[in-house]
Scaffold this active site. Structure first.
Site, PDB file in Angstrom:
ATOM      1  N   MET A   1       0.847  -1.186   0.000  1.00 44.59           N
ATOM      2  CA  MET A   1       0.000   0.000   0.000  1.00 44.59           C
ATOM      3  C   MET A   1       0.890   1.245   0.000  1.00 44.59           C
ATOM      4  O   MET A   1       1.201   1.783   1.047  1.00 44.59           O
ATOM      5  CB  MET A   1      -0.913  -0.039   1.232  1.00 44.59           C
ATOM      6  CG  MET A   1      -1.819   1.144   1.341  1.00 44.59           C
ATOM      7  SD  MET A   1      -3.144   0.938   2.532  1.00 44.59           S
ATOM      8  CE  MET A   1      -2.320   1.082   4.080  1.00 44.59           C
ATOM      9  N   PRO A   2       1.338   1.693  -1.167  1.00 43.15           N
ATOM     10  CA  PRO A   2       2.204   2.873  -1.235  1.00 43.15           C
ATOM     11  C   PRO A   2       1.474   4.161  -0.839  1.00 43.15           C
ATOM     12  O   PRO A   2       0.295   4.340  -1.148  1.00 43.15           O
ATOM     13  CB  PRO A   2       2.609   2.939  -2.703  1.00 43.15           C
ATOM     14  CG  PRO A   2       2.338   1.592  -3.258  1.00 43.15           C
ATOM     15  CD  PRO A   2       1.208   1.048  -2.464  1.00 43.15           C
ATOM     16  N   TYR A   3       2.216   5.000  -0.161  1.00 43.10           N
ATOM     17  CA  TYR A   3       1.755   6.348   0.182  1.00 43.10           C
ATOM     18  C   TYR A   3       2.815   7.297  -0.359  1.00 43.10           C
ATOM     19  O   TYR A   3       3.982   7.236   0.041  1.00 43.10           O
ATOM     20  CB  TYR A   3       1.620   6.498   1.697  1.00 43.10           C
ATOM     21  CG  TYR A   3       1.338   7.905   2.151  1.00 43.10           C
ATOM     22  CD1 TYR A   3       0.040   8.380   2.242  1.00 43.10           C
ATOM     23  CD2 TYR A   3       2.377   8.767   2.476  1.00 43.10           C
ATOM     24  CE1 TYR A   3      -0.223   9.672   2.659  1.00 43.10           C
ATOM     25  CE2 TYR A   3       2.125  10.066   2.887  1.00 43.10           C
ATOM     26  CZ  TYR A   3       0.835  10.507   2.972  1.00 43.10           C
ATOM     27  OH  TYR A   3       0.579  11.792   3.382  1.00 43.10           O
ATOM     28  N   LYS A  35       2.505  -2.445  -8.048  1.00 42.63           N
ATOM     29  CA  LYS A  35       1.525  -2.164  -7.003  1.00 42.63           C
ATOM     30  C   LYS A  35       0.137  -1.993  -7.592  1.00 42.63           C
ATOM     31  O   LYS A  35      -0.033  -1.568  -8.735  1.00 42.63           O
ATOM     32  CB  LYS A  35       1.912  -0.902  -6.219  1.00 42.63           C
ATOM     33  CG  LYS A  35       3.181  -1.061  -5.425  1.00 42.63           C
ATOM     34  CD  LYS A  35       3.022  -2.105  -4.354  1.00 42.63           C
ATOM     35  CE  LYS A  35       4.265  -2.250  -3.505  1.00 42.63           C
ATOM     36  NZ  LYS A  35       4.120  -3.206  -2.434  1.00 42.63           N
ATOM     37  N   PHE A  41      -1.830   5.559  -2.610  1.00 41.26           N
ATOM     38  CA  PHE A  41      -2.295   6.868  -2.171  1.00 41.26           C
ATOM     39  C   PHE A  41      -1.300   7.947  -2.554  1.00 41.26           C
ATOM     40  O   PHE A  41      -0.100   7.789  -2.331  1.00 41.26           O
ATOM     41  CB  PHE A  41      -2.496   6.877  -0.648  1.00 41.26           C
ATOM     42  CG  PHE A  41      -3.511   5.875  -0.193  1.00 41.26           C
ATOM     43  CD1 PHE A  41      -4.838   6.232  -0.086  1.00 41.26           C
ATOM     44  CD2 PHE A  41      -3.139   4.570   0.099  1.00 41.26           C
ATOM     45  CE1 PHE A  41      -5.790   5.304   0.315  1.00 41.26           C
ATOM     46  CE2 PHE A  41      -4.075   3.638   0.503  1.00 41.26           C
ATOM     47  CZ  PHE A  41      -5.408   4.004   0.610  1.00 41.26           C
TER      48      PHE A  41
END
Length: 68
Positions: A1-3, A35, A41
């Protein structure tokens, strides 16, 4: 879950430009790290020119000097 947090100077960036930033950052996560874009996000923070410094000066001051 990249931010991903993108900080830019507050200089009338349009909605379309922000959308392009979000799309581009998300695409990099898809291409490089495989991803899922649905859980990637991207947050854009716009920083006032007085609140951003380079070297010893505020960007607002540096910009004034380049316009002279």
């Amino acid at each position: 879950m990249p931010y991903i947090n993108v900080k830019i100077t507050d200089e009338n960036v349009t909605r379309e430009q922000k959308q392009a930033i979000i799309k581009g950052c998300t695409q990099i996560m898809v291409d490089v790290l495989d991803k899922d874009p649905q859980v990637t996000f991207v947050v854009i923070d716009e920083v006032k020119l007085d609140d951003w410094g380079i070297g010893f000066d505020q960007v607002s001051k540096l910009r004034e000097n380049t316009l002279k």
